[in-house]
Design a protein around this motif. Structure first.
Motif, mmCIF file in Angstrom:
data_model
loop_
_atom_site.group_PDB
_atom_site.id
_atom_site.type_symbol
_atom_site.label_atom_id
_atom_site.label_comp_id
_atom_site.label_asym_id
_atom_site.label_seq_id
_atom_site.Cartn_x
_atom_site.Cartn_y
_atom_site.Cartn_z
ATOM 1 N N VAL A 180 -0.549 13.865 -6.548
ATOM 2 C CA VAL A 180 0.356 12.827 -7.034
ATOM 3 C C VAL A 180 -0.415 11.868 -7.926
ATOM 4 O O VAL A 180 -1.433 11.313 -7.503
ATOM 5 N N LEU A 181 0.057 11.680 -9.149
ATOM 6 C CA LEU A 181 -0.516 10.681 -10.055
ATOM 7 C C LEU A 181 0.635 10.115 -10.880
ATOM 8 O O LEU A 181 1.143 10.748 -11.796
ATOM 9 N N VAL A 182 1.074 8.905 -10.551
ATOM 10 C CA VAL A 182 2.215 8.293 -11.245
ATOM 11 C C VAL A 182 2.167 6.776 -11.055
ATOM 12 O O VAL A 182 1.711 6.293 -10.019
ATOM 13 N N GLU A 199 8.655 -3.239 -4.498
ATOM 14 C CA GLU A 199 9.377 -2.664 -3.359
ATOM 15 C C GLU A 199 10.160 -1.416 -3.755
ATOM 16 O O GLU A 199 10.338 -0.508 -2.944
ATOM 17 N N GLU A 200 10.640 -1.365 -4.993
ATOM 18 C CA GLU A 200 11.293 -0.141 -5.458
ATOM 19 C C GLU A 200 10.270 0.991 -5.576
ATOM 20 O O GLU A 200 10.568 2.144 -5.242
ATOM 21 N N TYR A 201 9.096 0.646 -6.051
ATOM 22 C CA TYR A 201 8.010 1.619 -6.164
ATOM 23 C C TYR A 201 7.671 2.167 -4.774
ATOM 24 O O TYR A 201 7.508 3.374 -4.577
ATOM 25 N N TYR A 222 -2.717 14.707 -1.979
ATOM 26 C CA TYR A 222 -3.791 13.907 -2.574
ATOM 27 C C TYR A 222 -3.157 12.936 -3.564
ATOM 28 O O TYR A 222 -2.462 13.358 -4.496
ATOM 29 N N VAL A 223 -3.381 11.644 -3.358
ATOM 30 C CA VAL A 223 -2.762 10.605 -4.182
ATOM 31 C C VAL A 223 -3.817 9.907 -5.026
ATOM 32 O O VAL A 223 -4.766 9.311 -4.498
ATOM 33 N N SER A 224 -3.646 9.986 -6.326
ATOM 34 C CA SER A 224 -4.552 9.307 -7.253
ATOM 35 C C SER A 224 -4.067 7.887 -7.506
ATOM 36 O O SER A 224 -2.866 7.629 -7.598
ATOM 37 N N SER A 225 -4.989 6.957 -7.615
ATOM 38 C CA SER A 225 -4.630 5.593 -7.973
ATOM 39 C C SER A 225 -4.179 5.527 -9.428
ATOM 40 O O SER A 225 -4.495 6.397 -10.240
ATOM 41 N N TYR A 279 0.773 -1.726 -7.127
ATOM 42 C CA TYR A 279 1.177 -0.321 -6.976
ATOM 43 C C TYR A 279 0.127 0.464 -6.193
ATOM 44 O O TYR A 279 0.460 1.263 -5.313
ATOM 45 N N ASN A 280 -1.117 0.240 -6.520
ATOM 46 C CA ASN A 280 -2.187 0.968 -5.825
ATOM 47 C C ASN A 280 -2.257 0.587 -4.348
ATOM 48 O O ASN A 280 -2.571 1.419 -3.493
ATOM 49 N N LYS A 281 -1.957 -0.660 -4.055
ATOM 50 C CA LYS A 281 -1.911 -1.092 -2.656
ATOM 51 C C LYS A 281 -0.806 -0.348 -1.914
ATOM 52 O O LYS A 281 -0.976 0.089 -0.768
#
Length: 341
Positions: A180-182, A199-201, A222-225, A279-281
């Protein structure tokens, strides 16, 4: 990271085919420790009543303790009560054999090979370009095998709100790993006021993981920042070519009037930076609630993309060199023995 308000939208073809079988490490079920007490048999009759009493007390104690016990199931869902069972130990598979990718133009490798077009063969996640050495090539093997065991569902221009639908497609393949990278498009808008609310994110990312778990509960994620957009501005603002290209409309919330260092422009960029950090948090927190999800610890956000690591056509998207750096970061984190901090 294609700006969602750009006039051009280009989407490459998916790589479809083959099976989703792989050679990843499998974890066994260590079994259950029932904790069942037992008393001695035989012996003198006068001890039998006492032994029976002790045994009954132990059984009652265990039963009462079981009422308050909780365990974590194989898909990370916690259960409580007497019926709760000990969950099998989950060990992160450091060599998954099939990969599905979701995300935006970065994962589609937009502007990496030619102007205003996707180049999925150079994708950091599922690409087959030997010069990039994608995550899939590093984990799975040769290009022919990668083509059969990977699926790229990312879309140029996608935002987090688009990820639940992409994740549904990915889940149907039951991949051993989903990347995931978005988020760049959520922050890149015509103005800072139009950025996706945090909150929508969060709700969209949470929903995406739920969609995956409904169909493929054992897929790792796997989630990319999200990349540091302010650093991209700092890198390109002194380059005359980069400034001219940005005037075409790339990520106006951050890159508009790139040479303007006045208080209003500075405050606008600070808002965008704060939103990316937020978002990264969210990515870190939501990922932490899923047993099989691993966040990159902010590795991509911290990486300073510059020079030939950026597309020569927009000074914004990763070039082939930049895609290779993303693959390198992902491979290091996925094959690490512990979760990135």
């Amino acid at each position: 990271m294609h700006d969602r308000h750009s006039a051009t939208r280009t989407t490459g073809q998916r790589t479809i085919g083959g099976t989703d079988s792989g050679g990843g490490v499998r974890t066994g079920d260590p079994g259950e420790d029932t904790g069942t007490p037992y008393g001695r048999t035989g012996g003198r009759r006068r001890r039998s009543a006492a032994a029976a009493g002790v045994s009954a007390a132990l059984v009652l104690t265990a039963a009462l303790a079981g009422c308050d016990s909780s365990s974590e199931s194989d898909d990370g869902i916690k259960t409580k009560g007497a019926a709760a069972k000990q969950a099998p130990a989950f060990v992160w598979d450091r060599s998954p054999g099939s990969i599905a990718a979701v995300g935006d133009s970065i994962t589609r490798s937009f502007n990496a090979c030619s102007v205003l077009s996707d180049c999925p063969e150079s994708s950091w996640s599922t690409g087959t370009d030997s010069k990039v050495r994608s995550l899939a090539l590093r984990l799975i093997g040769d290009a022919a095998t990668v083509s059969q065991r990977t699926w790229n569902y990312a879309k140029t221009g996608a935002e987090m709100a688009d990820i639940p639908a992409q994740m549904t497609q990915a889940a149907a393949r039951k991949p051993e790993l989903v990347t995931v990278l978005v988020g760049a498009n959520d922050a890149c808008s015509d103005s800072a006021d139009l950025m996706t609310p945090v909150e929508e994110y969060r709700a969209s990312f949470t929903g995406a993981l739920k969609q995956l778990r409904k169909v493929s509960p054992k897929s790792q994620v796997y989630v990319s920042s999200v990349p540091d957009l302010k650093r991209l501005w700092q890198t390109g603002r002194t380059d005359p070519i980069g400034r001219q290209i940005w005037k075409l409309g790339f990520c106006k919330s951050m890159l508009k009037d790139a040479e303007d260092l006045g208080p209003e422009a500075t405050a606008r960029r600070a808002r965008v930076q704060e939103r990316v950090v937020a978002y990264n948090k969210v990515l870190k927190e939501v990922c932490a609630t899923d047993l099989r999800c691993r966040y990159d610890g902010g590795a991509v956000f911290s990486y300073a993309f510059e020079g030939d690591q950026l597309s020569r056509w927009d000074w914004f998207h990763p070039s082939r060199n930049g895609q290779s750096r993303l693959a390198e970061i992902a491979y290091r984190n996925i094959t690490a023995a512990s979760v990135p901090k």
